[in-house]
Design an enzyme around this catalytic site. Structure first.
Site, mmCIF file in Angstrom:
data_model
loop_
_atom_site.group_PDB
_atom_site.id
_atom_site.type_symbol
_atom_site.label_atom_id
_atom_site.label_comp_id
_atom_site.label_asym_id
_atom_site.label_seq_id
_atom_site.Cartn_x
_atom_site.Cartn_y
_atom_site.Cartn_z
ATOM 1 N N ASP A 46 0.832 -1.192 0.000
ATOM 2 C CA ASP A 46 0.000 0.000 0.000
ATOM 3 C C ASP A 46 0.879 1.259 0.000
ATOM 4 O O ASP A 46 1.888 1.320 0.715
ATOM 5 C CB ASP A 46 -0.889 -0.023 1.252
ATOM 6 C CG ASP A 46 -1.883 1.107 1.304
ATOM 7 O OD1 ASP A 46 -2.746 1.186 0.415
ATOM 8 O OD2 ASP A 46 -1.798 1.934 2.243
ATOM 9 N N GLU A 79 14.742 -15.264 0.267
ATOM 10 C CA GLU A 79 15.109 -16.303 1.226
ATOM 11 C C GLU A 79 14.206 -17.525 1.100
ATOM 12 O O GLU A 79 14.531 -18.604 1.603
ATOM 13 C CB GLU A 79 15.032 -15.774 2.663
ATOM 14 C CG GLU A 79 16.080 -14.731 3.007
ATOM 15 C CD GLU A 79 15.878 -14.167 4.414
ATOM 16 O OE1 GLU A 79 14.940 -14.628 5.110
ATOM 17 O OE2 GLU A 79 16.640 -13.273 4.808
#
Length: 541
Positions: A207, A256
């Site tokens: 956002d 990751e």
């Protein structure tokens, strides 16, 4: 659909369905949609044929801005469920082959966040206040705000606290802006990204992605302004170049995981080139393209936008995004049923009567535009209820409105509640199947004929059309190439690999289709020809 496959590029051409949780399905009967409600509708989502859902905020919140005022970034609002409910929802969606994207709101917290409450109790210049943007006021007694900037929701962008200082809120006063120069803020959001990724979240919608980095010296000069050119990153508040340092750190977290987590930026920026920076492989990876959403229903506009954005996406190494409706804008069947250049806010303030809405024309054009969009290379973002052909609920009474835009503008802006009215699932009942009781926003009587129950038994319904279009999109899915063919001022015709043609007639007269198998149309053909405001997919072997 089948359970999830290991595909690091799943997002590049995904059909993503946005869920506004409080208005999707209410399992508890309190008038507010919840996570268990989403879980209960997983079979519906699987039958629709979407690849992923994007959930608007479900975090603890006072709802000063529909959940975008977040009290705690690593929990679920008790009115919407628990973390266990979240885990159950994710498991059910994944079992159905549907991935999960969640909203993250990094520009601001709520004023109830533990950090902001700590800042209010802390002295000027303290580490607690440095997590946000506090400044002294102007004038001998500091009683004037530090600048004359206005918030996005109307009114001043600064709020004074008891000891006389002011804090910045680019949106509602209940949404104080974070100071992203503060290392503690940056690290805490990295923790949040890991928290939800570890729970199985596949991606993030970011956002106000263009608002985090700000250039606000302390103290502020008396004449500070934000009049710099938004085209080149020199605004003090928006789309600054250094914001991408933040997202490079996020990308390391995303990578990751296997497959890497995805992200899409909500970044209202001035040029396609600046938007592409958010979508770089070293950053968020994808950014919303709102150009079609803002365009008129016009062949030339559509072609120019599509061509430019596909070229920009290719340069950036990403895929484009396409969207016509979301929780912030008037639903596109209504936009397309209004005269060109209609003042949408004035129309909403009139209760949807001035000018009159041509509902049939609007829906016909909306279906045509959606079918065109689903044929494009890139990700298609769908907003809950558009598969039912829902129009904007424009006649909500003032006493029912919840959007801070309406409240902060003292009624001069109607706000966004009309696209957030809870969905109709059945033809009857106190909330048309949304829940056991009434809904948190009033639903109109015409929702009965637009409900899932009504449309489920109609082979010509908008719901049936979306299901078929999404099914075919999966079977025809190709690489990210597109070739234009026979485009005119009133017709858009392009070809995807595998002989997949998309033809949209924006003009007044019916046209001939290319020879081949007509796979799906957005409306009935006219003696084998494609009528006005209609799209067809034709497969040429």
């Amino acid at each position: 659909m089948s359970p999830l496959q290991h595909d690091p590029d799943w997002w590049r051409q995904a059909a993503v369905y946005q869920i506004y949780p409080r208005s999707f399905a209410d399992s508890g009967g309190d008038g507010i949609g919840d996570l268990a409600g989403v879980t209960s509708r997983v079979p519906y989502l699987a039958a629709l044929g979407v690849d992923a859902v994007w959930l608007s905020p479900f975090y603890p919140s006072a709802l000063a801005d529909g959940g975008y005022d977040v009290d705690d970034y690593r929990d679920v609002d008790p009115k919407l469920g628990t973390l266990a409910d979240f885990d159950e929802m994710v498991a059910a969606l994944h079992a159905a082959g549907i991935r999960v994207i969640v909203d993250i709101v990094p520009n601001h917290s709520s004023n109830r966040h533990v950090w902001f409450q700590e800042a209010l109790k802390a002295p000027k210049g303290s580490p607690a206040r440095d997590r946000y943007i506090f400044r002294d006021g102007r004038g001998a007694d500091g009683s004037r705000p530090p600048t004359d900037w206005k918030s996005v929701f109307g009114g001043p962008a600064w709020q004074r606290v008891e000891d006389g200082q002011w804090y910045l809120h680019l949106f509602a006063p209940e949404q104080p802006d974070f100071n992203w120069k503060n290392r503690e803020v940056r690290d805490d959001f990295l923790t949040t990204l890991r928290f939800w990724s570890d729970r199985g979240v596949d991606g993030y919608r970011v956002d106000v992605a263009n608002g985090l980095a700000k250039d606000l010296p302390d103290p502020l000069p008396d004449d500070i302004a934000d009049s710099a050119d938004l085209m080149n990153g020199s605004s003090r508040l928006w789309d600054r170049d250094e914001v991408h340092e933040i997202y490079r750190e996020w990308r390391k977290i995303f990578d990751e995981y296997d497959p890497p987590r995805t992200a899409v930026a909500e970044a209202w920026v001035s040029t396609a080139e600046r938007r592409a920076r958010y979508a770089s492989p070293e950053g968020l990876g994808q950014a919303f393209n709102f150009d079609l959403l803002k365009a008129n229903f016009d062949a030339a506009e559509f072609r120019e936008i599509i061509t430019a954005n596909l070229a920009q996406a290719a340069t950036a190494g990403t895929s484009s995004t396409w969207v016509f409706s979301n929780h912030d804008v008037v639903r596109h069947p209504s936009r397309y049923g209004l005269p060109r250049d209609t003042d949408e806010n004035a129309w909403l303030l009139s209760g949807g009567t001035q000018p009159p809405l041509d509902r049939e024309l609007g829906l016909r054009r909306a279906r045509a535009a959606t079918l065109l969009m689903l044929a494009l290379p890139g990700s298609a973002y769908l907003y809950q209820g558009e598969e039912l052909g829902l129009h904007e609920v424009a006649d909500l009474p003032a006493e029912a409105l919840q959007d801070p835009t309406f409240l902060r503008s003292e009624g001069e802006e109607k706000g966004r509640d009309g696209c957030r009215v809870p969905l109709p699932w059945t033809t009857g009942g106190p909330s048309y199947g949304f829940g056991a009781g009434s809904a948190h926003l009033p639903q109109p009587a015409w929702f009965a004929e637009s409900s899932v129950e009504a449309e489920d038994r109609d082979p010509d319904s908008t719901l049936a059309f979306y299901r078929e279009a999404l099914r075919l999109r999966h079977s025809l899915r190709a690489d990210e190439k597109l070739e234009w063919s026979d485009a005119t001022d009133t017709v858009l015709h392009f070809v995807r690999p595998n002989g997949w043609h998309s033809v949209t007639n924006f003009g007044p007269d019916a046209i001939e289709l290319p020879a081949g198998e007509v796979a799906v149309t957005s409306g009935p053909l006219d003696d084998g020809k494609l009528p006005a405001n209609t799209t067809a997919w034709v497969v040429v072997r």
